[in-house]
Scaffold this motif. Sequence first.
Motif, mmCIF file in Angstrom:
data_model
loop_
_atom_site.group_PDB
_atom_site.id
_atom_site.type_symbol
_atom_site.label_atom_id
_atom_site.label_comp_id
_atom_site.label_asym_id
_atom_site.label_seq_id
_atom_site.Cartn_x
_atom_site.Cartn_y
_atom_site.Cartn_z
ATOM 1 N N ALA A 102 46.971 36.422 89.182
ATOM 2 C CA ALA A 102 46.113 37.636 88.815
ATOM 3 C C ALA A 102 46.428 38.108 87.373
ATOM 4 C CB ALA A 102 46.248 38.787 89.732
ATOM 5 N N GLU A 103 47.685 37.867 87.110
ATOM 6 C CA GLU A 103 48.275 38.436 85.748
ATOM 7 C C GLU A 103 48.046 37.288 84.655
ATOM 8 O OE1 GLU A 103 48.515 41.491 85.126
ATOM 9 O OE2 GLU A 103 48.292 42.267 87.284
ATOM 10 N N SER A 104 48.213 36.114 84.758
ATOM 11 C CA SER A 104 48.740 35.205 83.537
ATOM 12 C C SER A 104 47.774 34.798 82.405
ATOM 13 C CB SER A 104 48.786 33.859 84.159
ATOM 14 O OG SER A 104 47.746 33.214 84.854
ATOM 15 N N GLY A 105 46.344 35.111 82.757
ATOM 16 C CA GLY A 105 45.370 34.747 81.782
ATOM 17 C C GLY A 105 45.400 33.416 81.489
ATOM 18 N N PRO A 106 45.158 33.000 80.294
ATOM 19 C CA PRO A 106 44.943 31.577 79.801
ATOM 20 C C PRO A 106 46.466 30.942 79.216
ATOM 21 C CG PRO A 106 44.076 32.841 78.133
ATOM 22 C CD PRO A 106 44.504 33.790 79.236
ATOM 23 N N SER A 107 47.350 31.931 78.938
ATOM 24 C CA SER A 107 48.708 31.423 78.385
ATOM 25 C C SER A 107 49.519 30.748 79.150
ATOM 26 C CB SER A 107 49.467 32.928 77.878
ATOM 27 O OG SER A 107 50.625 32.640 77.469
ATOM 28 N N LEU A 108 49.919 29.524 78.996
ATOM 29 C CA LEU A 108 50.763 28.549 80.084
ATOM 30 C C LEU A 108 52.193 29.194 79.887
ATOM 31 C CD1 LEU A 108 51.152 26.168 81.754
ATOM 32 C CD2 LEU A 108 51.527 24.836 79.713
ATOM 33 N N PRO A 109 52.620 29.640 78.507
ATOM 34 C CA PRO A 109 54.231 29.912 78.503
ATOM 35 C C PRO A 109 54.120 31.423 79.313
ATOM 36 C CG PRO A 109 53.480 29.554 76.350
ATOM 37 C CD PRO A 109 52.229 29.514 77.279
ATOM 38 N N PHE A 110 53.237 32.039 79.235
ATOM 39 C CA PHE A 110 53.121 33.372 80.046
ATOM 40 C C PHE A 110 53.112 33.037 81.672
ATOM 41 C CE2 PHE A 110 51.232 37.706 81.179
ATOM 42 C CZ PHE A 110 52.540 38.294 81.288
ATOM 43 N N PHE A 111 52.191 32.133 81.991
ATOM 44 C CA PHE A 111 51.959 31.681 83.449
ATOM 45 C C PHE A 111 53.352 31.397 83.860
ATOM 46 C CE2 PHE A 111 51.229 28.481 86.593
ATOM 47 C CZ PHE A 111 50.687 29.408 87.636
ATOM 48 N N GLU A 112 53.991 30.445 83.202
ATOM 49 C CA GLU A 112 55.291 30.033 83.647
ATOM 50 C C GLU A 112 56.265 30.985 83.723
ATOM 51 O OE1 GLU A 112 55.754 26.879 80.482
ATOM 52 O OE2 GLU A 112 54.706 25.406 81.638
ATOM 53 N N LEU A 113 56.486 31.944 82.991
ATOM 54 C CA LEU A 113 57.531 33.129 83.031
ATOM 55 C C LEU A 113 57.027 33.849 84.512
ATOM 56 C CD1 LEU A 113 59.772 34.213 81.495
ATOM 57 C CD2 LEU A 113 58.126 35.869 80.676
ATOM 58 N N LEU A 114 55.978 34.027 84.618
ATOM 59 C CA LEU A 114 55.614 34.819 85.883
ATOM 60 C C LEU A 114 55.769 33.994 87.029
ATOM 61 C CD1 LEU A 114 52.000 35.980 84.547
ATOM 62 C CD2 LEU A 114 53.812 37.700 85.047
ATOM 63 N N GLN A 115 55.499 32.654 86.945
ATOM 64 C CA GLN A 115 55.670 31.970 88.260
ATOM 65 C C GLN A 115 57.161 31.908 88.155
ATOM 66 O OE1 GLN A 115 53.891 31.329 90.554
ATOM 67 N NE2 GLN A 115 54.388 29.256 91.492
ATOM 68 N N ARG A 116 58.129 31.713 87.338
ATOM 69 C CA ARG A 116 59.448 31.572 87.504
ATOM 70 C C ARG A 116 60.070 32.800 88.067
ATOM 71 N NH1 ARG A 116 63.350 31.273 81.988
ATOM 72 N NH2 ARG A 116 65.445 31.822 83.063
ATOM 73 N N SER A 117 59.557 33.863 87.818
ATOM 74 C CA SER A 117 60.017 35.202 88.300
ATOM 75 C C SER A 117 59.592 35.296 89.785
ATOM 76 C CB SER A 117 59.686 36.568 87.379
ATOM 77 O OG SER A 117 60.465 37.320 87.729
ATOM 78 N N PHE A 118 58.303 34.873 90.099
ATOM 79 C CA PHE A 118 57.784 35.123 91.539
ATOM 80 C C PHE A 118 58.703 34.396 92.258
ATOM 81 C CE2 PHE A 118 54.888 33.114 94.665
ATOM 82 C CZ PHE A 118 54.662 34.332 95.124
ATOM 83 N N LEU A 119 59.082 33.211 92.026
ATOM 84 C CA LEU A 119 59.729 32.239 92.970
ATOM 85 C C LEU A 119 61.039 32.953 93.051
ATOM 86 C CD1 LEU A 119 58.583 28.743 91.488
ATOM 87 C CD2 LEU A 119 57.923 29.892 93.436
ATOM 88 N N ARG A 120 61.578 33.695 92.264
ATOM 89 C CA ARG A 120 62.992 34.368 92.462
ATOM 90 C C ARG A 120 63.178 35.461 93.507
ATOM 91 N NH1 ARG A 120 67.215 34.374 91.784
ATOM 92 N NH2 ARG A 120 67.975 35.352 90.019
ATOM 93 N N TYR A 121 61.831 36.058 93.715
ATOM 94 C CA TYR A 121 61.737 37.337 94.634
ATOM 95 C C TYR A 121 62.396 37.101 95.925
ATOM 96 C CZ TYR A 121 60.723 40.957 91.447
ATOM 97 O OH TYR A 121 60.817 42.131 90.783
ATOM 98 N N PRO A 122 62.009 36.043 96.709
ATOM 99 C CA PRO A 122 62.050 36.307 98.257
ATOM 100 C C PRO A 122 63.844 36.118 98.438
ATOM 101 C CG PRO A 122 60.498 34.660 98.075
ATOM 102 C CD PRO A 122 60.921 34.936 96.726
ATOM 103 N N ALA A 123 64.666 35.193 97.774
ATOM 104 C CA ALA A 123 65.938 35.198 97.911
ATOM 105 C C ALA A 123 66.544 36.461 97.018
ATOM 106 C CB ALA A 123 66.521 33.939 97.408
#
Length: 377
Positions: A60-81
């Motif tokens: 929902a937050e990334s928009g069309p920017s691939l670097p921003f999407f990758e940063l969001l996804q990288r952070s998201f994947l860290r959250y459970p642990a």
Amino acid sequence: MNMAGDVSQSQDFIIVGAGIVGAMAAYRLASQGYSVLLVDKGPPGGQASRAAAGILSPSAESGPSLPFFELLQRSFLRYPALTQEIEEASHMSVDLDRCGVIQAALDETEETRLQSLYEWQKDRIELQWVTHAEMSELEPDMKHARAAVYAPKEMQVHAPKLVQALVRACHAIGVTSRFGVLVQRLMVQDHRVWGVETNQGRYFAEKAVIIAAGSWAPSLVADLGDDLSLPIKPVRGQVLSLTADTMPMRHIVFAHHRYVVPKPDGRLIVGATEDDSGFDDRVSADGVATLAGSLNYFGPRIRQMHWDTVWAGLRPMAPDGLPVLGPWAGWEGLFIAGGHFRNGILLAAATADIVVDWAQDGTMPPEAFRPERFARS
């Protein structure tokens, strides 16, 4: 004023700002064995973190920017642990909830936009395209939507609890904190930042000062010359909460630039405005009216819920909407971690990793987020 820990002559790192970004960076640095001083003029999480609904949604937050999407996804994947680690260290729950996120299209324009978003993201994260006919089963109160994008594994946390848990975890591993202490200026000499001068004395940093001061960050670098600027401005986010005996929503739902977030404690969060109000963080009548008017987007039952409360905080936004991450060019011992705007909670984990990587071996953040993009010509 919080006086946890004793301040020695110097610390490895001084972090200015105890919102989610500063607290997470402090925790991660201390976890790597560094000594850290965490300083804030107010209580932890007093501004942007206070306005956060705790949504963890790269889709929902990334928009069309691939670097921003990758940063969001990288952070998201860290959250459970990471949240499990923080809960164990703090003996607190942060209410991580894998509730899923729906982006609903209420008109043709939104349907077209979401279709494009879905095609771009579907090979990168788990997404489902939901038709009008399928909405009644997925989220009954949104059966009026034309279509939707559904991310079943996206999550939320309780943002204030997460900040509080991080501060407790920081103290448990040796971070020193000074809350209610105003950083007045950086101490500099020969293009090196040596520490900070506050209304209660001077504190020295052996390695670096990290500025995570949200909307107040530009004032701290204003005297460092004319080569770079830090054009971060405050954007007021106003949020309200409702309660009911029966929660009408199962998922986080976005529609027409608003969202609703069903919390495990029985509240429904409705947000958020984006107001250009300077440094005025008070709730406005217009903001409340705007949020109340958006309830129509989310079906009939939400309008019958009961009023709980409303609050606001200032979110730091750069002109391009991207975070500002990296060392300040031309100066040793200074790192900027700011401009996270709506995504401080989601991006805190990746930001802290970037800070630690830079501290350990000088690894630079992705170019798209570095302060140099605001170099004065």
